[in-house]
Design a protein around this motif. Sequence first.
Motif, short mmCIF file in Angstrom:
data_model
loop_
_atom_site.label_atom_id
_atom_site.label_comp_id
_atom_site.label_asym_id
_atom_site.label_seq_id
_atom_site.Cartn_x
_atom_site.Cartn_y
_atom_site.Cartn_z
N GLU A 266 -1.99 19.39 -17.32
CA GLU A 266 -2.97 20.44 -17.05
C GLU A 266 -3.71 20.09 -15.76
N LEU A 267 -3.72 21.03 -14.81
CA LEU A 267 -4.40 20.82 -13.53
C LEU A 267 -5.85 21.26 -13.70
N VAL A 268 -6.74 20.30 -13.89
CA VAL A 268 -8.08 20.61 -14.39
C VAL A 268 -9.17 20.66 -13.31
N ALA A 269 -8.82 20.47 -12.04
CA ALA A 269 -9.89 20.41 -11.03
C ALA A 269 -9.51 21.13 -9.74
N GLY A 270 -8.93 22.31 -9.86
CA GLY A 270 -8.60 23.11 -8.69
C GLY A 270 -7.72 22.37 -7.70
N LYS A 271 -8.01 22.53 -6.40
CA LYS A 271 -7.22 21.87 -5.36
C LYS A 271 -7.45 20.36 -5.32
N GLU A 272 -8.46 19.90 -6.06
CA GLU A 272 -8.71 18.46 -6.13
C GLU A 272 -7.88 17.79 -7.23
N SER A 273 -6.99 18.54 -7.85
CA SER A 273 -6.20 18.03 -8.96
C SER A 273 -4.73 18.37 -8.71
N ALA A 274 -4.00 17.49 -8.04
CA ALA A 274 -2.64 17.79 -7.60
C ALA A 274 -1.67 16.70 -8.03
N ILE A 275 -0.43 17.10 -8.34
CA ILE A 275 0.64 16.15 -8.62
C ILE A 275 1.75 16.34 -7.59
N ALA A 276 2.44 15.26 -7.26
CA ALA A 276 3.48 15.32 -6.23
C ALA A 276 4.62 14.37 -6.58
N GLN A 277 5.79 14.68 -6.02
CA GLN A 277 6.96 13.82 -6.17
C GLN A 277 7.86 14.01 -4.95
N VAL A 278 8.48 12.93 -4.51
CA VAL A 278 9.42 12.98 -3.39
C VAL A 278 10.83 12.87 -3.96
N VAL A 279 11.71 13.83 -3.63
CA VAL A 279 13.08 13.83 -4.14
C VAL A 279 14.06 13.66 -2.99
N ARG A 280 15.21 13.11 -3.31
CA ARG A 280 16.27 12.94 -2.31
C ARG A 280 17.01 14.26 -2.12
N THR A 281 17.15 14.67 -0.89
CA THR A 281 17.83 15.92 -0.58
C THR A 281 18.79 15.70 0.58
N VAL A 282 19.56 16.72 0.88
CA VAL A 282 20.49 16.70 2.03
C VAL A 282 19.99 17.72 3.03
#
Length: 374
Positions: A266-282
């Motif tokens: 649950e993203l509970v704090a607007g833009k101050e609450s973010a999740i991220a991940q880096v994936v391998r792509t071509v």
Amino acid sequence: MKTVMFGGSISSRTSLLFVLLVCTAYFRFSSAFIDGLVPNGNFELAPKMSDMKGTVVVGRYAIPKWEISGFVEYIKSGQKQGDMILVVPEGAYAVRLGNEASIKQRLPVTRGMYYSITFSAARTCAQEEKLNVSVAPEWGVLPMQTMYSSNGWDSYAWAFQAKSNVAEIVIHNPGVEEDPACGPLIDSVAIRALYPPRPSGMNLIRNGDFEEGPYIFPNTSWGVLIPPNIEDDHSPLPGWMVESLKAVKYIDLAHFSVPEGKRAVELVAGKESAIAQVVRTVAGTDYVLSFAIGDASNYCEGSMIVEAFAGRDTVKVPYESRGKGGYKRAILRFKAASERTRLMFFSTFYTMRNDSSLCGPVVDDVKVLVAHRA
């Protein structure tokens, strides 16, 4: 009576040795694996009356299974401090860490593995309460200025990588107040081993269903806060980074509405609450990012928007929440510009319940697949 002699051929002795080694490794690993409350993690085993001066605990090892230092109090639920009633979330007892106070416990772990500590905490009378959580040589300071639940208690997660087969867990209040008793209440300390997830099948995302994460106390209904990566070198949510100033909330199906599986974020704090991940792509290849957004069935009502990013591409997904559960699915098509693509999700708006506690949209079931040409 027949006497059994340990002789025999070299091959039989080798087989016996192999079995013994396997059993030793198994029991050593079994003793190190912990998933749940640490010994006396709920503080229900009380100090002896001879080790107490009022509510203050006297004696380094007075609280069973714990080592303490500084101004530590043993608090019974409903106890009064001035005009304030101290409430304990689980059971009847908790501890309060006053000036420069700490609680410590040594636990068997497996060297090299990742673990997450979960504990519940509540502010009392200090203005800027915070906690220093550490397993040497790693540590993190968790601020407690923002309370996310309506009852005053929040559960926090903090992760570490074991550098030896014994982890010394320390929860420390670094504050110094005029009233030495002022400091946070601590209850329900648990630990869980984390297993680094890998992409599954054709999905490039790791832990896209959020099933791998910190321990959630079964008798609490407010989820677990996962701190920003600036406060924790290792994420308690494997595969993901909390790239924001505020925490995100890890929720479970037992207490919330979850789009897929048993866990979500649950993203509970607007833009101050973010999740991220880096994936391998071509580079130059087309991909499809798909995900589900909804509400946690926690009376979080209103117009919500989740913004999703994949490299330079972005999409805004609106969701009208009635606070009673439900979700919708969304996609973002993008072309990879390099061998690694950064994905990120955050909520456009701050959202609050009627009791003024923070809440927000739920994100779950994240996938990145190669786009098939029509």
